[in-house]
Design a protein around this motif. Structure first.
Motif, PDB file in Angstrom:
ATOM      1  N   ALA A 116       0.839  -1.201   0.000  1.00  0.00           N
ATOM      2  CA  ALA A 116       0.000   0.000   0.000  1.00  0.00           C
ATOM      3  C   ALA A 116       0.873   1.249   0.000  1.00  0.00           C
ATOM      4  CB  ALA A 116      -0.898   0.009   1.237  1.00  0.00           C
ATOM      5  N   PRO A 117       0.402   2.329  -0.634  1.00  0.00           N
ATOM      6  CA  PRO A 117       1.174   3.578  -0.583  1.00  0.00           C
ATOM      7  C   PRO A 117       1.105   4.179   0.820  1.00  0.00           C
ATOM      8  CG  PRO A 117      -0.933   3.948  -1.647  1.00  0.00           C
ATOM      9  CD  PRO A 117      -0.819   2.466  -1.411  1.00  0.00           C
ATOM     10  N   PRO A 118       2.126   4.947   1.197  1.00  0.00           N
ATOM     11  CA  PRO A 118       2.075   5.639   2.495  1.00  0.00           C
ATOM     12  C   PRO A 118       0.947   6.670   2.489  1.00  0.00           C
ATOM     13  CG  PRO A 118       4.294   5.681   1.566  1.00  0.00           C
ATOM     14  CD  PRO A 118       3.377   5.171   0.502  1.00  0.00           C
ATOM     15  N   PRO A 119       0.574   7.206   3.648  1.00  0.00           N
ATOM     16  CA  PRO A 119      -0.427   8.280   3.669  1.00  0.00           C
ATOM     17  C   PRO A 119       0.091   9.478   2.866  1.00  0.00           C
ATOM     18  CG  PRO A 119       0.046   7.501   5.888  1.00  0.00           C
ATOM     19  CD  PRO A 119       1.035   6.852   4.973  1.00  0.00           C
ATOM     20  N   PRO A 120      -0.815  10.266   2.272  1.00  0.00           N
ATOM     21  CA  PRO A 120      -0.354  11.441   1.521  1.00  0.00           C
ATOM     22  C   PRO A 120       0.432  12.388   2.422  1.00  0.00           C
ATOM     23  CG  PRO A 120      -2.688  11.042   1.142  1.00  0.00           C
ATOM     24  CD  PRO A 120      -2.260  10.112   2.246  1.00  0.00           C
ATOM     25  N   ARG A 121       1.414  13.039   1.834  1.00  0.00           N
ATOM     26  CA  ARG A 121       2.194  14.035   2.577  1.00  0.00           C
ATOM     27  C   ARG A 121       1.392  15.333   2.658  1.00  0.00           C
ATOM     28  NH1 ARG A 121       8.370  13.851   0.231  1.00  0.00           N
ATOM     29  NH2 ARG A 121       8.926  11.863   1.193  1.00  0.00           N
ATOM     30  N   TRP A 156      -4.677   5.817  -5.623  1.00  0.00           N
ATOM     31  CA  TRP A 156      -4.419   4.381  -5.543  1.00  0.00           C
ATOM     32  C   TRP A 156      -5.709   3.679  -5.164  1.00  0.00           C
ATOM     33  CZ3 TRP A 156      -0.060   1.696  -6.678  1.00  0.00           C
ATOM     34  CH2 TRP A 156       1.103   2.435  -6.890  1.00  0.00           C
ATOM     35  N   GLN A 157      -5.952   2.514  -5.726  1.00  0.00           N
ATOM     36  CA  GLN A 157      -7.106   1.690  -5.369  1.00  0.00           C
ATOM     37  C   GLN A 157      -6.624   0.285  -5.074  1.00  0.00           C
ATOM     38  OE1 GLN A 157      -9.744   2.283  -8.844  1.00  0.00           O
ATOM     39  NE2 GLN A 157     -11.324   2.433  -7.275  1.00  0.00           N
ATOM     40  N   ARG A 158      -7.251  -0.313  -4.086  1.00  0.00           N
ATOM     41  CA  ARG A 158      -6.933  -1.701  -3.764  1.00  0.00           C
ATOM     42  C   ARG A 158      -7.827  -2.599  -4.602  1.00  0.00           C
ATOM     43  NH1 ARG A 158      -5.604  -4.012   2.100  1.00  0.00           N
ATOM     44  NH2 ARG A 158      -4.554  -5.872   1.334  1.00  0.00           N
ATOM     45  N   GLY A 159      -7.221  -3.528  -5.321  1.00  0.00           N
ATOM     46  CA  GLY A 159      -7.960  -4.429  -6.189  1.00  0.00           C
ATOM     47  C   GLY A 159      -8.576  -5.591  -5.431  1.00  0.00           C
ATOM     48  N   PRO A 160      -9.342  -6.426  -6.139  1.00  0.00           N
ATOM     49  CA  PRO A 160     -10.035  -7.540  -5.500  1.00  0.00           C
ATOM     50  C   PRO A 160      -9.100  -8.594  -4.898  1.00  0.00           C
ATOM     51  CG  PRO A 160     -10.263  -7.663  -7.882  1.00  0.00           C
ATOM     52  CD  PRO A 160      -9.602  -6.357  -7.567  1.00  0.00           C
ATOM     53  N   HIS A 161      -7.870  -8.661  -5.364  1.00  0.00           N
ATOM     54  CA  HIS A 161      -6.926  -9.670  -4.857  1.00  0.00           C
ATOM     55  C   HIS A 161      -5.899  -9.055  -3.911  1.00  0.00           C
ATOM     56  CE1 HIS A 161      -8.738 -12.522  -7.552  1.00  0.00           C
ATOM     57  NE2 HIS A 161      -8.565 -11.667  -8.537  1.00  0.00           N
ATOM     58  N   GLY A 162      -6.228  -7.864  -3.370  1.00  0.00           N
ATOM     59  CA  GLY A 162      -5.345  -7.214  -2.414  1.00  0.00           C
ATOM     60  C   GLY A 162      -4.190  -6.452  -3.034  1.00  0.00           C
ATOM     61  N   ARG A 163      -4.113  -6.402  -4.368  1.00  0.00           N
ATOM     62  CA  ARG A 163      -3.041  -5.665  -5.042  1.00  0.00           C
ATOM     63  C   ARG A 163      -3.455  -4.206  -5.166  1.00  0.00           C
ATOM     64  NH1 ARG A 163       1.456  -8.399  -5.386  1.00  0.00           N
ATOM     65  NH2 ARG A 163       2.029  -7.567  -7.395  1.00  0.00           N
ATOM     66  N   TRP A 164      -2.494  -3.303  -5.136  1.00  0.00           N
ATOM     67  CA  TRP A 164      -2.753  -1.870  -5.256  1.00  0.00           C
ATOM     68  C   TRP A 164      -2.506  -1.431  -6.688  1.00  0.00           C
ATOM     69  CZ3 TRP A 164      -4.855   1.128  -1.542  1.00  0.00           C
ATOM     70  CH2 TRP A 164      -4.970   0.555  -0.277  1.00  0.00           C
ATOM     71  N   HIS A 165      -3.425  -0.631  -7.228  1.00  0.00           N
ATOM     72  CA  HIS A 165      -3.358  -0.144  -8.608  1.00  0.00           C
ATOM     73  C   HIS A 165      -3.407   1.380  -8.598  1.00  0.00           C
ATOM     74  CE1 HIS A 165      -4.062  -4.181 -10.229  1.00  0.00           C
ATOM     75  NE2 HIS A 165      -4.802  -4.324  -9.149  1.00  0.00           N
ATOM     76  N   PHE A 166      -2.524   1.985  -9.390  1.00  0.00           N
ATOM     77  CA  PHE A 166      -2.441   3.443  -9.481  1.00  0.00           C
ATOM     78  C   PHE A 166      -3.270   3.944 -10.656  1.00  0.00           C
ATOM     79  CE2 PHE A 166      -0.727   7.515  -8.837  1.00  0.00           C
ATOM     80  CZ  PHE A 166      -0.469   8.072 -10.078  1.00  0.00           C
ATOM     81  N   ASN A 167      -4.046   4.993 -10.411  1.00  0.00           N
ATOM     82  CA  ASN A 167      -4.813   5.653 -11.466  1.00  0.00           C
ATOM     83  C   ASN A 167      -4.341   7.087 -11.562  1.00  0.00           C
ATOM     84  OD1 ASN A 167      -6.870   3.547 -12.121  1.00  0.00           O
ATOM     85  ND2 ASN A 167      -7.252   3.772  -9.940  1.00  0.00           N
ATOM     86  N   ASN A 168      -3.804   7.444 -12.714  1.00  0.00           N
ATOM     87  CA  ASN A 168      -3.289   8.788 -12.931  1.00  0.00           C
ATOM     88  C   ASN A 168      -4.422   9.797 -12.896  1.00  0.00           C
ATOM     89  OD1 ASN A 168      -1.097  10.420 -13.317  1.00  0.00           O
ATOM     90  ND2 ASN A 168      -0.654   9.714 -15.384  1.00  0.00           N
ATOM     91  N   GLY A 169      -4.109  11.061 -12.592  1.00  0.00           N
ATOM     92  CA  GLY A 169      -5.111  12.116 -12.620  1.00  0.00           C
ATOM     93  C   GLY A 169      -5.616  12.325 -14.047  1.00  0.00           C
ATOM     94  N   TYR A 170      -6.840  12.834 -14.152  1.00  0.00           N
ATOM     95  CA  TYR A 170      -7.429  13.080 -15.490  1.00  0.00           C
ATOM     96  C   TYR A 170      -8.494  14.167 -15.399  1.00  0.00           C
ATOM     97  CZ  TYR A 170     -11.356  10.246 -13.800  1.00  0.00           C
ATOM     98  OH  TYR A 170     -12.418   9.768 -13.079  1.00  0.00           O
ATOM     99  N   TRP A 171      -8.908  14.648 -16.558  1.00  0.00           N
ATOM    100  CA  TRP A 171      -9.951  15.658 -16.666  1.00  0.00           C
ATOM    101  C   TRP A 171     -11.271  14.975 -16.984  1.00  0.00           C
ATOM    102  CZ3 TRP A 171      -9.145  20.543 -15.237  1.00  0.00           C
ATOM    103  CH2 TRP A 171      -7.824  20.982 -15.156  1.00  0.00           C
ATOM    104  N   ALA A 172     -12.284  15.205 -16.150  1.00  0.00           N
ATOM    105  CA  ALA A 172     -13.608  14.619 -16.362  1.00  0.00           C
ATOM    106  C   ALA A 172     -14.543  15.684 -16.915  1.00  0.00           C
ATOM    107  CB  ALA A 172     -14.159  14.055 -15.053  1.00  0.00           C
ATOM    108  N   HIS A 173     -15.398  15.288 -17.827  1.00  0.00           N
ATOM    109  CA  HIS A 173     -16.352  16.221 -18.438  1.00  0.00           C
ATOM    110  C   HIS A 173     -17.653  16.211 -17.701  1.00  0.00           C
ATOM    111  CE1 HIS A 173     -17.645  18.821 -21.550  1.00  0.00           C
ATOM    112  NE2 HIS A 173     -18.592  18.027 -21.999  1.00  0.00           N
TER     113      HIS A 173
END
Length: 114
Positions: A44-49, A97-114
């Motif tokens: 898991a990633p550390p808490p945000p700074r 970061w999101q925790r996946g169904p198998h306990g693995r952590w996945h990173f999602n980059n920032g993006y622009w939503a409409h």
């Protein structure tokens, strides 16, 4: 899949994400696009700074800092926050970061939503 090939895929994914982020001006970034680490990591990633947000800048939005995984260093590395030019009609969704169904952590980059 071996550990070595998993690390290679993770490295390539991060390199592509960073290359695309660095080469594409924020104003031209595609809306609703999220580049993520497909393989995931077990740590898991550390808490945000804490980052003191600078005073507002007209025409810009603050993108908060986040942790990225460095396969070369085998640890998370902090990427500091930055100003991004506002895109009228869009809202910036920060990296996370999101925790996946198998306990693995996945990173999602920032993006622009409409």
């Amino acid at each position: 899949m071996s550990r070595k090939s998993s690390a290679l895929i993770l490295s390539a994914g991060l390199a592509l994400a960073c290359a695309g982020f660095a080469a594409t001006p924020a104003a031209q970034a595609a809306p609703q696009v999220s580049i993520g680490v497909g393989v995931g990591i077990g740590m898991a990633p550390p808490p945000p700074r804490f980052e003191r947000v600078p005073p507002p800048r007209a025409g810009y939005v603050w993108a908060p800092g986040y942790w990225v995984w460095s396969p070369r260093m085998h640890r998370h590395v902090w990427m500091g926050g930055r100003w991004m030019r506002v895109r009228p009609g869009y809202r910036y969704m920060p990296a996370r970061w999101q925790r996946g169904p198998h306990g693995r952590w996945h990173f999602n980059n920032g993006y622009w939503a409409h």
